[in-house]
Design an enzyme around this catalytic site. Structure first.
Site, short mmCIF file in Angstrom:
data_model
loop_
_atom_site.label_atom_id
_atom_site.label_comp_id
_atom_site.label_asym_id
_atom_site.label_seq_id
_atom_site.Cartn_x
_atom_site.Cartn_y
_atom_site.Cartn_z
N ARG A 1 -0.85 5.90 -8.66
CA ARG A 1 -2.23 5.81 -8.18
C ARG A 1 -2.46 4.51 -7.42
O ARG A 1 -3.21 4.49 -6.43
CB ARG A 1 -3.22 5.94 -9.35
CG ARG A 1 -3.22 7.27 -10.10
CD ARG A 1 -3.38 8.48 -9.25
NE ARG A 1 -3.35 9.73 -10.02
CZ ARG A 1 -2.23 10.41 -10.33
NH1 ARG A 1 -1.03 9.99 -9.94
NH2 ARG A 1 -2.31 11.53 -11.02
N GLU B 1 -0.89 4.92 -4.11
CA GLU B 1 -1.74 5.80 -3.29
C GLU B 1 -2.91 5.01 -2.68
O GLU B 1 -3.28 5.24 -1.53
CB GLU B 1 -2.26 6.94 -4.17
CG GLU B 1 -2.93 8.06 -3.41
CD GLU B 1 -3.33 9.20 -4.34
OE1 GLU B 1 -2.48 10.04 -4.69
OE2 GLU B 1 -4.50 9.24 -4.75
N SER C 1 -2.09 -13.54 0.56
CA SER C 1 -0.82 -13.89 -0.08
C SER C 1 -0.61 -13.12 -1.38
O SER C 1 -1.55 -12.93 -2.15
CB SER C 1 -0.77 -15.39 -0.39
OG SER C 1 0.47 -15.72 -0.99
#
Lengths: 146, 146, 146, 146, 146, 146, 146, 146, 146, 146
Positions: free
Chosen positions: F87, F90, F113
């Site tokens: 997830r 995604e 960063s």
């Protein structure tokens, strides 16, 4: 004219003529699988056969030249997706090692050529469902030692 | 005992007995390609056939149980590297699309099953070099519409 | 006309007609999932059904021909990215091995066909959030031994 | 004890007890697919259920602890090879886009959850060959806008 | 009009209007990240919001329809290359397992939804270099057992 | 002692002590996410903190040395499979391009960063289902021109 | 105008003007590697420098705008094929682990920034064959603990 | 003794002796990067240097033999994951095409050798943060025409 | 004019002139393999040779400029598919490790250059089937230590 | 005994005997490249040659049996990493298409066999640096039409 354009032209002509691969193969005196693969651009035809294919399908001479050209054989997917082609890939995966052992036991260390090679498709009628018969016929090539 | 250990045991017994796949196949009344694939762990045997394989190769009953177990069929390389197996993969790449068209023209929209499927190896002697004959025989399965 | 052009035409017609897949499916007497997959170009229709789809969506006969053509089924990504489709892929990854064991325990060594296969979508209303019900129905194919 | 060792122990105990997933599921009051996936290490059980599974299969309490642990769910191959599991993957490839459209037309923009999710296997006897029925039941989750 | 064309039109309009995502977000009463993702074609807007976006950016109504359409969410590279996006991917790689453990310890076995999900960007001024603050907010979904 | 062995030892000690990451973090005066990532072997600790972690978990000094060693940070799968971690992946795929645009509009051309970086997990209780709050805090680094 | 069109225009102008990257760099007061990377579309220029590049190469102001735009940095092949670029990739493969150890021994746990970063090319004449000198200069960024 | 065992032995000896790569390099009269790469097993040493390394680190003569052996140079990941090494890979991706153009403009058509090649690491102290200086020095090899 | 357009023009001119690579090579005083690779766009020609190639094939001067340009050498498939090229890849796979050992035993630790490199094709007539003779000739480059 | 164990034994014996591949090849009356590839496990030897190799290297008869076994030829990396082997791969990438055209122009449509195939290594002394000469000799196999 490249192989892709040739292929579109030949498949369109075949549809227009309502001929099957068997019909075309009989007309040119070759096997249906080979004729189809040449029209798909995966094999080259001799000038003589190329002309016969063009005559049979009523397409002009540029196509004959494209049929004679030596193809670069490539395919789209390392692992095929279409279910028809995937099943063949699966057979190679499941039975590849087995076939290597069974064939090499009979023939010695070597391979079945995919170049000096022919293939046929047959239909076996069966009340429980017709069966497809694929026959692959390749020259055995022993590994050389030197 | 898992399929891998079973396979090592069976191949070692086969070597010890100096039997070919043909010999074992005749002894158990099945086809050499299928017998080899079962011993490689890529197919399951019925308890009856499993027992016959064990008797033929003089191995004990644990092996029979492993032969009966339903395998998970996996292979090492998405694109095979051994030249024998690669040539089969190449045939699928070069002729896959052609075969789909030739077969579907004769049978309709569908596939050749790789499950309701058998395969044979034959040797065709030829003065210019013996030839390997692979025969694949699969039930045609039409796509369903619903 | 190829399947891609056919698909664009049919989806545009569907939008223009403001019909749902359920509406079209009822009109042609088939199931919504199958009708949608045929319009997306992933299944072929019989000439009869193809004509009904065209009539329902008011598109011309070229489209019917394209609906009848046998598709080459391919998809864009080996691992799907769209969250809807990925979740289905995840289910196969997480439960694939489990399903193989549960099904084969009941049916024997074999597979669930993806060819002799149908699928339905249902909506289950639920105060805590509606639920999607997918029903997959495939013929069990036992592995052959030979 | 990790999930892998747990799984080997549980599958061995299951074989020893000659119980099917249905038997175990009835004994613990859960569904066969879920029980199998927990024993395969792809789902965690509550302490209560874990204890029941251990009692049913006559294994000791370390196993219960392993059943309760939260799994990291991974699978071996991005594209499955075993024919049983591949067919499910193929269904996702062939019908994924279609399902997305059919479901979202009914439910709106969102997905079927693979977490708030259950699954059942049924056998439909059929003289032409028994059929496997897989039922996937997932909560519909609408995309949020914010 | 597809999502790609919509996106080009909206980004061009945004440049022409010299509006920032913050400006547009304020004008339509939503969050900048969500508005940007809808304009990039990765989320669908309600008809109401779509109309507001179009009014704000002075584009015509076809665009509104495209904003309302349910997107298929795909991205170009499985492993992103642009340094900005790669750093996020790296965070998932380096901290993914850690986060799973820390979150599941607090919430139980389950996941953070990426669907019932919102995200904000903030700027924290700092004399040693300003800092980017990303806040991800997702509903916790417990795995179901059944 | 390498990081892998260190990790097993520390996770076992944590289980034995029945301490949560929050407990350990409070005891050593650092943040739970960072402490967990150090114990997982994805960050190095200063000698001082390493000693505190060892004291807190009652493990000996070899572990402290391993905590201080600079890790080589690698992860198992380019595309994660566990649903929790997927997830997050995604989110990067769906929102990566959007975030790049929203952040760079505010900060200029550069990146957030992943080295000069901290992260926190919070729980937001909610009657409709608790929510996970992930806060990523990274220094903005402008691209240099020269 | 996108970065690709910008790049074609700038490279064509450079060829027309018969200027080297050194010439352009001197004219705009920047380094040749950076100027080339900006013209290739892999770095953004300040408006001031962008204008100077356009003046030097006699191209119009649209190009300046494209030079100022923040690029999405992507490259074609995960493993480069051109021998020049592959050799650099090979250096990273062969020496990456070594460099990590040598640098971190001197600087502590952290990385060399690829953002706060400059690079120069020099030619060292040598009777046995001239040598290329690449100098990479990146800020050291220590990992943060928190 | 293979290179992997050699490497473990040498790194352990280095830790025991509390010597840096600089210390070892000075003792054997070579450069730190090269000495480290030889100890990591990515370069072969002459018998003379190998003996000096062994003497310096107080390890026995088998190690010298392993240092002299010609290595097979392989690395674990086609795309590196550790942030230190990834940044170098990113530099090749972002600047590879630029460097090819800048170098070939000065030297002609050819490559920078990665075989006739040396590399140095330096530290540049800087109040705003120390900088890493990597210097790559490779012979220019012009492509041959024939 | 880019290399791709140049290549199409040169191959078309070659077909029109009915010249073989041997004919062109003799006319320009270079080797057939090199001339073909330059016309395919995989090597750059000196201005002098480029002009000779253009004169021989009766094409205009733009082509000469394209022949002189330094190519970026890329190829389509990491693992080649065309059977001719795959066989060469297979030779590298099967014999690569062997060749490394045999060559390094004779020459020391180093490589055969693919840059300071020439290659010839010869035909050896043989009653059992003609043979292809490929001769690769590359400078040996010893690894440097420093 | 498998090929891997055989290979370790043979390489150790070769080192003990301080024989080069040339020495062993002369002793058994075969070519060095072939002998090395058989000892590496990439080719099978006849029983007679296998015995000679074992006698020459003073190893026992089990090894002979392993040398006679038919190998499964696999290699570790689809794209080789060691610089020696990569250069050969690069030659196939850069020149593969060129070679196909040059060879097929002379021989017709077909391939150079990698099975009916031999290979030699020679050293050409040269004051500017010695050169490696690889000679590949493969039977030309014309594609069959049928």
């Amino acid at each position: 004219m490249d192989k892709l354009e040739m292929r579109h032209t030949l498949l369109a002509a075949k549809a227009r003529k309502k001929m099957s691969w068997d019909d075309i193969a009989s007309a040119v005196g070759m096997s249906p699988v080979w004729v189809a693969s040449a029209c798909y651009g995966m094999n080259s035809a001799s000038p003589d056969i190329a002309k016969k294919i063009c005559t049979t399908l009523d397409v002009d001479g540029d196509i004959a030249e494209a049929l004679v050209a030596f193809p670069t054989k490539v395919w789209d997917e390392a692992i095929p997706q279409d279910p028809f082609i995937y099943r063949l890939y699966e057979v190679v995966g499941v039975y590849g090692e087995t076939l290597k052992d069974v064939v090499q036991e009979q023939f010695g260390d070597g391979i079945m050529s995919a170049i000096d090679f022919t293939m046929e498709v047959d239909k076996v009628e069966d009340p429980k469902g017709d069966r497809v018969l694929l026959t692959l016929n390749g020259k055995f090539l022993p590994y050389k030692s030197w």
